[in-house]
Design an enzyme around this catalytic site. Structure first.
Site, short mmCIF file in Angstrom:
data_model
loop_
_atom_site.label_atom_id
_atom_site.label_comp_id
_atom_site.label_asym_id
_atom_site.label_seq_id
_atom_site.Cartn_x
_atom_site.Cartn_y
_atom_site.Cartn_z
N PRO A 87 29.94 -17.43 -8.91
CA PRO A 87 30.19 -17.86 -7.53
C PRO A 87 30.11 -19.36 -7.27
CG PRO A 87 27.93 -17.12 -7.73
CD PRO A 87 28.55 -16.98 -9.10
N CYS A 88 30.09 -20.18 -8.33
CA CYS A 88 29.86 -21.61 -8.12
C CYS A 88 30.95 -22.27 -7.29
CB CYS A 88 29.69 -22.33 -9.45
SG CYS A 88 31.11 -22.17 -10.57
N ARG A 89 32.18 -21.71 -7.28
CA ARG A 89 33.28 -22.33 -6.54
C ARG A 89 33.66 -21.56 -5.28
NH1 ARG A 89 34.54 -27.25 -7.26
NH2 ARG A 89 36.73 -26.82 -6.78
#
Length: 323
Positions: free
Chosen positions: A271-273
């Site tokens: 989910p980093c982006r």
């Protein structure tokens, strides 16, 4: 090596997530992140409009106190996956320019026009049909030449009297038990071929269970998936990577432990982006004069992660409105 890096990174992020305070104030419009309350509201909206998704509790020992006990994560089961990602990859050899006189640009490109070209099974079937036509003397010309004669014969001939046919005893020549035995033998041969992998024309459908959790560290939704073959046996890690875009396999999509369940590791879209993508979508909608409510964010989320798993057909949600 990549799996070791992913494991270490996952452990570090788990510790960081544990230490990260729960987001209390809404920052959805500014940064694209969610509070736990907003995640629950968006989940309720998704479940209401797409009942294939349901809330799940998970294991008692892994309940997160910042979420309702009965709404820890979302789940949908038995999502079909008919093809592997490599089957829809772009290839110049498969494309064809389709001419269209009504199109000002002169036509369009069909990127998978020759998808079946060179298929041994298809070529074999075509050859068989051609040989059968040659052996029986059937052809388009013959049909054209003898079409009127056939019609005349059909008109002039008398219909067969079924009572006379039955009385002739010809029906008695077919032994029902023999016919059943032959059909059973053919069925067994077909089953044996399928087990040996020779029945390639049979479509074997994989299915996936998909989960959406709330990631406390990144403050965004997170997608998890686990796959099964046609016998409902778990897919291997490499088999699951076959259903992930190769640009994301083992990078954006990694195998990690589920935050609410024990058992085998599941594939997860990192989910980093997610927040950055959501922020850009919100800005685009705003510039167009619309407004995207936080309640619809999971519907939008499911649409933009589809690029990561394009052959898993889970998105049956409605089109979201920007007004």
């Amino acid at each position: 090596m990549q799996s070791v890096i992913n494991t270490v990174k996952g452990t570090a992020l788990g510790v960081a997530g544990y230490l990260t305070p729960v987001l209390k104030e809404s920052k959805f419009r500014e940064t694209g992140v969610l509070t736990p309350e907003e995640f629950v509201a968006a989940g309720d909206h998704l479940v209401h409009h797409c009942p294939t998704w349901q809330w799940a509790k998970g294991e008692e020992a892994k309940i997160r106190p910042y979420l309702p006990a009965d709404k820890q994560f979302l789940i949908t089961r038995n999502v079909p996956c008919y093809r592997r990602c490599k089957q829809i990859e772009y290839c110049e050899d498969k494309e064809k320019v389709i001419e269209d006189e009504n199109d000002a640009d002169g036509g369009w490109v069909d990127t998978h026009h020759y998808d079946n070209a060179g298929s041994p099974a298809l070529e074999e079937k075509v050859c068989e049909m051609t040989l059968e036509a040659a052996d029986t003397g059937d052809s388009d010309d013959g049909a054209a030449d003898g079409g009127d004669d056939d019609e005349d014969e059909d008109d002039e001939g008398e219909a067969e009297d079924m009572e006379q046919f039955q009385e002739s005893g010809l029906l008695d020549e077919v032994d029902p038990s023999t016919d059943l035995a032959q059909r059973t033998e053919l069925k067994l041969k077909a089953d044996k071929k399928q087990k040996q992998g020779e029945g390639d024309e049979i479509v074997r459908t994989r299915t996936y269970d998909l989960h959406i959790t709330y990631d406390k560290y990144y403050q965004t939704p997170r997608l998890w998936l686990i796959g099964y073959d046609e016998n409902r046996s778990l897919l291997t890690v490499e088999q699951m990577y076959e259903d992930v875009s190769q640009d994301h396999a083992k990078k954006t999509v990694t195998m990690e432990s589920h935050p609410h369940l024990s058992g085998p590791s599941m594939a997860s879209v990192h989910p980093c982006r997610h927040a950055d993508v959501m922020k850009k979508i919100i800005e685009t909608v705003t510039e167009s004069g619309g407004e995207m409510g936080v309640h619809s964010c999971l519907i939008v989320f499911l649409k933009f992660v589809q690029t990561v798993i394009p052959t898993i057909e889970y998105d049956f949600t409605q089109n979201f409105s920007i007004n």
